[in-house]
Design a protein around this motif. Structure first.
Motif, PDB file in Angstrom:
ATOM      1  N   LEU A   1      44.951 -62.314  88.672  1.00 62.71           N
ATOM      2  CA  LEU A   1      44.181 -62.793  89.827  1.00 62.71           C
ATOM      3  C   LEU A   1      43.055 -61.816  90.191  1.00 62.71           C
ATOM      4  O   LEU A   1      41.940 -62.238  90.513  1.00 62.71           O
ATOM      5  CB  LEU A   1      45.112 -63.002  91.021  1.00 62.71           C
ATOM      6  CG  LEU A   1      46.207 -64.059  90.861  1.00 62.71           C
ATOM      7  CD1 LEU A   1      46.963 -64.224  92.172  1.00 62.71           C
ATOM      8  CD2 LEU A   1      45.636 -65.404  90.405  1.00 62.71           C
TER       9      LEU A   1
ATOM     10  N   MET B   1      55.933 -70.792  88.111  1.00 58.30           N
ATOM     11  CA  MET B   1      56.322 -69.734  89.042  1.00 58.30           C
ATOM     12  C   MET B   1      57.225 -70.273  90.154  1.00 58.30           C
ATOM     13  O   MET B   1      57.195 -71.462  90.466  1.00 58.30           O
ATOM     14  CB  MET B   1      55.068 -69.084  89.629  1.00 58.30           C
ATOM     15  CG  MET B   1      54.200 -68.400  88.581  1.00 58.30           C
ATOM     16  SD  MET B   1      52.663 -67.710  89.252  1.00 58.30           S
ATOM     17  CE  MET B   1      53.312 -66.370  90.259  1.00 58.30           C
TER      18      MET B   1
ATOM     19  N   TYR C   1      50.880 -60.759  86.801  1.00 58.07           N
ATOM     20  CA  TYR C   1      50.220 -61.982  87.282  1.00 58.07           C
ATOM     21  C   TYR C   1      49.164 -61.647  88.336  1.00 58.07           C
ATOM     22  O   TYR C   1      48.043 -62.180  88.297  1.00 58.07           O
ATOM     23  CB  TYR C   1      51.253 -62.956  87.853  1.00 58.07           C
ATOM     24  CG  TYR C   1      50.620 -64.082  88.631  1.00 58.07           C
ATOM     25  CD1 TYR C   1      49.892 -65.075  87.986  1.00 58.07           C
ATOM     26  CD2 TYR C   1      50.718 -64.134  90.026  1.00 58.07           C
ATOM     27  CE1 TYR C   1      49.283 -66.099  88.707  1.00 58.07           C
ATOM     28  CE2 TYR C   1      50.122 -65.151  90.744  1.00 58.07           C
ATOM     29  CZ  TYR C   1      49.400 -66.131  90.078  1.00 58.07           C
ATOM     30  OH  TYR C   1      48.789 -67.126  90.799  1.00 58.07           O
TER      31      TYR C   1
ATOM     32  N   GLU D   1      51.032 -70.923  86.279  1.00 58.73           N
ATOM     33  CA  GLU D   1      51.346 -70.941  87.710  1.00 58.73           C
ATOM     34  C   GLU D   1      52.328 -72.042  88.067  1.00 58.73           C
ATOM     35  O   GLU D   1      53.106 -71.890  89.013  1.00 58.73           O
ATOM     36  CB  GLU D   1      50.051 -71.090  88.504  1.00 58.73           C
ATOM     37  CG  GLU D   1      49.159 -69.850  88.428  1.00 58.73           C
ATOM     38  CD  GLU D   1      47.838 -70.005  89.139  1.00 58.73           C
ATOM     39  OE1 GLU D   1      47.280 -68.991  89.605  1.00 58.73           O
ATOM     40  OE2 GLU D   1      47.343 -71.158  89.225  1.00 58.73           O
ATOM     41  N   SER D   2      52.333 -73.126  87.297  1.00 57.51           N
ATOM     42  CA  SER D   2      53.262 -74.225  87.570  1.00 57.51           C
ATOM     43  C   SER D   2      54.712 -73.836  87.315  1.00 57.51           C
ATOM     44  O   SER D   2      55.636 -74.499  87.796  1.00 57.51           O
ATOM     45  CB  SER D   2      52.902 -75.450  86.719  1.00 57.51           C
ATOM     46  OG  SER D   2      53.239 -75.247  85.353  1.00 57.51           O
TER      47      SER D   2
ATOM     48  N   GLY E   1      55.931 -67.824  94.202  1.00 54.61           N
ATOM     49  CA  GLY E   1      54.867 -66.881  93.892  1.00 54.61           C
ATOM     50  C   GLY E   1      55.235 -65.791  92.901  1.00 54.61           C
ATOM     51  O   GLY E   1      54.484 -64.822  92.743  1.00 54.61           O
TER      52      GLY E   1
ATOM     53  N   THR F   1      55.486 -60.143  87.687  1.00 51.86           N
ATOM     54  CA  THR F   1      54.655 -60.674  88.769  1.00 51.86           C
ATOM     55  C   THR F   1      53.485 -59.747  89.068  1.00 51.86           C
ATOM     56  O   THR F   1      52.390 -60.211  89.409  1.00 51.86           O
ATOM     57  CB  THR F   1      55.503 -60.918  90.024  1.00 51.86           C
ATOM     58  OG1 THR F   1      56.574 -61.825  89.698  1.00 51.86           O
ATOM     59  CG2 THR F   1      54.674 -61.533  91.138  1.00 51.86           C
TER      60      THR F   1
ATOM     61  N   GLU G   1      46.769 -72.595  84.995  1.00 57.21           N
ATOM     62  CA  GLU G   1      47.459 -73.576  85.835  1.00 57.21           C
ATOM     63  C   GLU G   1      48.862 -73.854  85.304  1.00 57.21           C
ATOM     64  O   GLU G   1      49.821 -74.000  86.083  1.00 57.21           O
ATOM     65  CB  GLU G   1      46.650 -74.873  85.884  1.00 57.21           C
ATOM     66  CG  GLU G   1      47.238 -75.931  86.805  1.00 57.21           C
ATOM     67  CD  GLU G   1      46.398 -77.201  86.854  1.00 57.21           C
ATOM     68  OE1 GLU G   1      46.795 -78.129  87.581  1.00 57.21           O
ATOM     69  OE2 GLU G   1      45.365 -77.270  86.171  1.00 57.21           O
TER      70      GLU G   1
END
Length: 279
Positions: A272, A235, A268, A232-233, A238, A265, A229
């Motif tokens: 996922l 980014m 990343y 992702e904060s 996206g 990316t 988290e």
């Protein structure tokens, strides 16, 4: 996978440094494979792989032979001609060779056995080198070499099958709670750790989440999910934004500080995908 045209200039820059240390393939005349950061032999290989260079090409095959030349019969890698052989050095070499596609090589199989044999009681890997003196914190393993070991082991059949690797994951997840510098080399989770560094070179949030995402032990752990988290904060639209890069790599297009990175990316999105696989 091949190098895309937009990254050809980055490859040329990296190749331009291949004789900087006095010999070919980024090494020294006496074959010090981790000398000359950020353009050491082991680091330069990782950049080229990240940029899409095929490990089966002549240049990287020659470099793999150079790295295997440092392999010892007991499974360790001697990256300097003199001095002790530390676990972190063996782990570093094994990790690079796994990324190059040599995981099934009998020499690496012996290295994996060696690494399991020397795994520390807390689940990580640790060097008996105390540059910062001794204290309660140095009784822990070193987090970054442990993370690098897991990065290598994810290529093996041991992934998500070997309890010893779950123990290593637990150690790293616990560091998310401890935060303070631990291990003989004092790896901490602070301001620098929280800055997204790319390409993967040092102990930081991005590589921490990336490597742990391969391990079922971590995927639903609240500490891992907090780290994800946090990543992702940071980014933007996206995409991963590079917050820190070593100055000598600042001119490369794939890792511009303060800019989004397409290749970062992609890593990343690999995280996922890992989280969507069976746990």
């Amino acid at each position: 996978m091949a190098v895309e045209k937009q990254y050809a200039s980055d490859v040329e820059v990296i190749l331009s440094h291949r004789h900087d240390n006095g010999a070919d393939l980024w090494t020294t005349p006496d074959k010090r494979l981790i000398k000359g950061a950020p353009f050491s032999t082991l680091e330069s290989v990782m950049y080229l792989l990240e940029l899409g260079m095929e490990p089966t090409g002549p240049l990287l095959k020659e470099t793999a032979a150079l790295i295997f030349g440092a392999w010892q019969e007991d499974g360790r890698f001697k990256l300097y001609p003199q001095g002790p052989v530390y676990p972190c050095q063996t782990i570093h070499a094994a990790n690079v060779l796994c990324h190059m596609g040599y995981v099934s090589d009998f020499r690496l199989q012996k290295t994996f056995t060696h690494l399991f044999d020397i795994q520390y009681t807390d689940g990580g890997w640790r060097c008996n080198k105390f540059s910062f003196g001794r204290g309660p914190e140095t009784e822990y393993s070193n987090p970054f070499p442990t993370l690098n070991a897991l990065n290598a082991f994810r290529f093996t059949d041991y992934l998500n099958k070997k309890p010893a690797l779950d123990k290593a994951v637990d150690f790293l997840l616990e560091h998310w709670t401890i935060r303070k510098p631990i291990g003989p080399c004092h790896y901490g989770i602070g301001t620098l750790f929280m800055q997204v560094e790319y390409p993967f070179r040092n102990y930081n949030l991005f590589i921490y989440v990336y490597v742990l995402s391969f391990y079922n032990r971590a995927k639903e752990d609240k500490r891992f999910l907090e780290a994800l988290e946090t990543l992702e904060s940071k980014m933007v639209d996206g995409q991963i934004v590079v917050e820190r890069v070593v100055p000598k790599l600042a001119g490369l297009s794939f890792c511009k500080k303060g800019k989004t990175s397409e290749l970062a990316t992609i890593r990343y999105h690999e995280i996922l995908r890992n989280l969507q696989t069976d746990k």
